[in-house]
Design a protein around this motif. Structure first.
Motif, PDB file in Angstrom:
ATOM      1  N   TYR A   1      -9.538  69.033  48.913  1.00  0.00           N
ATOM      2  CA  TYR A   1      -8.183  68.477  48.721  1.00  0.00           C
ATOM      3  C   TYR A   1      -7.125  69.381  49.338  1.00  0.00           C
TER       4      TYR A   1
ATOM      5  N   ALA B   1     -11.183  61.037  37.230  1.00  0.00           N
ATOM      6  CA  ALA B   1     -11.665  61.546  38.522  1.00  0.00           C
ATOM      7  C   ALA B   1     -10.853  60.903  39.637  1.00  0.00           C
TER       8      ALA B   1
ATOM      9  N   ASP C   1      -8.065  64.456  36.685  1.00  0.00           N
ATOM     10  CA  ASP C   1      -9.098  65.056  37.543  1.00  0.00           C
ATOM     11  C   ASP C   1      -9.118  66.557  37.255  1.00  0.00           C
TER      12      ASP C   1
ATOM     13  N   ILE D   1     -13.818  55.976  40.214  1.00  0.00           N
ATOM     14  CA  ILE D   1     -14.433  55.646  41.492  1.00  0.00           C
ATOM     15  C   ILE D   1     -15.196  56.848  42.044  1.00  0.00           C
TER      16      ILE D   1
HETATM   17  C1  LIG Z   1     -15.731  61.576  45.572  1.00  0.00           C
HETATM   18  S1  LIG Z   1     -14.358  62.182  44.706  1.00  0.00           S
HETATM   19  C2  LIG Z   1     -13.566  60.673  44.304  1.00  0.00           C
HETATM   20  C3  LIG Z   1     -12.091  60.847  44.047  1.00  0.00           C
HETATM   21  C4  LIG Z   1     -11.321  59.534  43.901  1.00  0.00           C
HETATM   22  N1  LIG Z   1     -11.812  58.752  42.779  1.00  0.00           N
HETATM   23  C5  LIG Z   1     -11.389  58.750  45.182  1.00  0.00           C
HETATM   24  O1  LIG Z   1     -11.982  57.664  45.169  1.00  0.00           O
HETATM   25  O2  LIG Z   1     -10.845  59.232  46.182  1.00  0.00           O
HETATM   26  C6  LIG Z   1     -15.044  62.726  43.168  1.00  0.00           C
HETATM   27  C7  LIG Z   1     -13.997  63.281  42.198  1.00  0.00           C
HETATM   28  O3  LIG Z   1     -14.650  63.532  40.959  1.00  0.00           O
HETATM   29  C8  LIG Z   1     -14.015  64.639  40.361  1.00  0.00           C
HETATM   30  N2  LIG Z   1     -14.950  65.142  39.343  1.00  0.00           N
HETATM   31  C9  LIG Z   1     -16.086  65.840  39.524  1.00  0.00           C
HETATM   32  N3  LIG Z   1     -16.649  66.131  38.345  1.00  0.00           N
HETATM   33  C10 LIG Z   1     -15.859  65.581  37.381  1.00  0.00           C
HETATM   34  C11 LIG Z   1     -15.906  65.549  35.955  1.00  0.00           C
HETATM   35  N4  LIG Z   1     -16.894  66.110  35.274  1.00  0.00           N
HETATM   36  N5  LIG Z   1     -14.904  64.902  35.287  1.00  0.00           N
HETATM   37  C12 LIG Z   1     -13.918  64.306  35.980  1.00  0.00           C
HETATM   38  N6  LIG Z   1     -13.811  64.315  37.334  1.00  0.00           N
HETATM   39  C13 LIG Z   1     -14.778  64.943  38.023  1.00  0.00           C
HETATM   40  C14 LIG Z   1     -13.794  65.577  41.533  1.00  0.00           C
HETATM   41  O4  LIG Z   1     -12.826  66.579  41.248  1.00  0.00           O
HETATM   42  C15 LIG Z   1     -13.357  64.584  42.616  1.00  0.00           C
HETATM   43  O5  LIG Z   1     -11.968  64.447  42.654  1.00  0.00           O
END
Ligand SMILES: C[S@@+](CC[C@H](N)C(=O)[O-])C[C@H]1O[C@@H](n2cnc3c(N)ncnc32)[C@H](O)[C@@H]1O
Length: 301
Positions: free
Chosen positions: A43, A99, A121, A166
């Motif tokens: 990011y 997330a 997030d 997502i």
């Molecule tokens: C592939 S990215 C998707 C981000 C966003 N939803 C998008 O579609 O652009 C995965 C996201 O999951 C978050 N993430 C990873 N582990 C997580 C957790 N245990 N709880 C919440 N978010 C998490 C990461 O920080 C990241 O921003």
């Protein structure tokens, strides 16, 4: 490409992309440290990597998704509309995007529906990028972004009319706890849409992160956690996009290192690599599961 050619698991980097070693260390508020580090770096570097943004737009989610809501998942515009339809959102409702990353899909959903958005997030860099984007798209009054995780969103009980997530649920170290938290935060009758990867435990055995709490089918888990599964479907055409993005990222690894820096490029490659590792159980699904109005099960039983 079948997804099996020339790939190694994240713990066994070969001559191909170097993704470093991932560990299963989980932070106190419930996120894999290695995943968090990777996303923070990505990011931070997104704004300076024209190549990554171009690759992701071209291969991962398609040019139809409005550029101002660009994201780092695989959500196409059609899938976004499908999800939005399923969430039954209206003006004045509160939508939680867990997330949310840099905020693209959640802000798009808020703009389309008139709902207010709370994005959560663990990545500080993701939250900063999401806040900035909210300003750019004129949604700063209707959106808020907080640091938190699936298991600890920090949100009040029954405060959301709908929740979405997502391309991230597969990273929750404890899916049962995560669904308990979503149940708590949604009001009775509130609706949940998850777009995420299933992971086959047999094939993910021994893998870092994905091997910790692999779930091959979220429907029974959602059901046990008190949701009523309304839709559970494989998303169309996802494989081509996942492998296409992976190949393009690997091909452009040198440029990505130059533009994003070593750490962020490794994070981007690791993300693509982890996703491809999920060839072990190749299904990306969309689940819609409302929380029943009256039913509250004991999640501990
Ligand atoms: C592939 S990215 C998707 C981000 C966003 N939803 C998008 O579609 O652009 C995965 C996201 O999951 C978050 N993430 C990873 N582990 C997580 C957790 N245990 N709880 C919440 N978010 C998490 C990461 O920080 C990241 O921003």
């Amino acid at each position: 490409m079948t997804g099996d050619e020339g790939l190694t698991t994240p713990t066994e980097p070969s001559d191909g992309p170097t993704i470093g070693r991932l560990s299963d260390e989980v932070t106190e508020d419930g996120v894999f440290q290695a995943v968090l580090d990777g996303y923070d770096a990505v990011y931070d570097a997104l704004a300076r990597s024209a190549t990554f943004n171009r690759i992701w737009r071209t291969h991962a989610y398609g040019g139809e998704f409005p550029a101002e809501f660009a994201h780092i998942g695989f959500l196409t515009l059609d899938e976004g509309r499908w999800m939005l339809d399923a969430l039954h959102l209206g003006e004045g409702d509160t939508l939680v995007d867990v997330a949310c990353g840099a905020g693209g899909p959640g802000l798009w959903a808020a703009q389309q529906s008139g709902a207010a958005l709370v994005g959560v997030d663990p990545s500080a860099a993701g939250i900063a990028a999401a806040r900035q984007r909210a300003g750019h798209v004129g949604l700063e009054e209707r959106s808020r972004f907080d640091q938190g995780t699936f298991e600890q969103t920090g949100l009040p009980d029954r405060s959301a009319d709908a929740a979405m997530s997502i391309e991230a649920f597969q990273y929750a170290p404890d899916k049962w706890a995560a669904l308990g938290e979503l149940f708590r935060v949604l009001r009775p009758g509130g609706r949940l849409a998850l777009v995420c990867f299933e992971v086959d435990p047999a094939k993910a055995e021994g893998l870092p992160v994905l091997g910790v709490d692999p779930v091959p089918d979220y429907a029974p888990l959602l059901d046990s956690a008190g949701f009523t599964v309304e839709t559970y479907e494989e998303t169309p055409g996802w494989e081509e996009r996942v492998y296409g993005a992976f190949e393009a990222v690997v091909d452009a690894a040198d440029t990505l290192r130059e533009e994003m820096g070593e750490r962020a490029a490794a994070g981007a490659i690791a993300e693509a690599m982890l996703t491809v590792t999920m060839k072990a159980q190749p299904r990306r699904v969309l689940a819609v599961a409302p929380r029943p109005a009256r039913q509250r099960r004991d999640l501990g039983s």
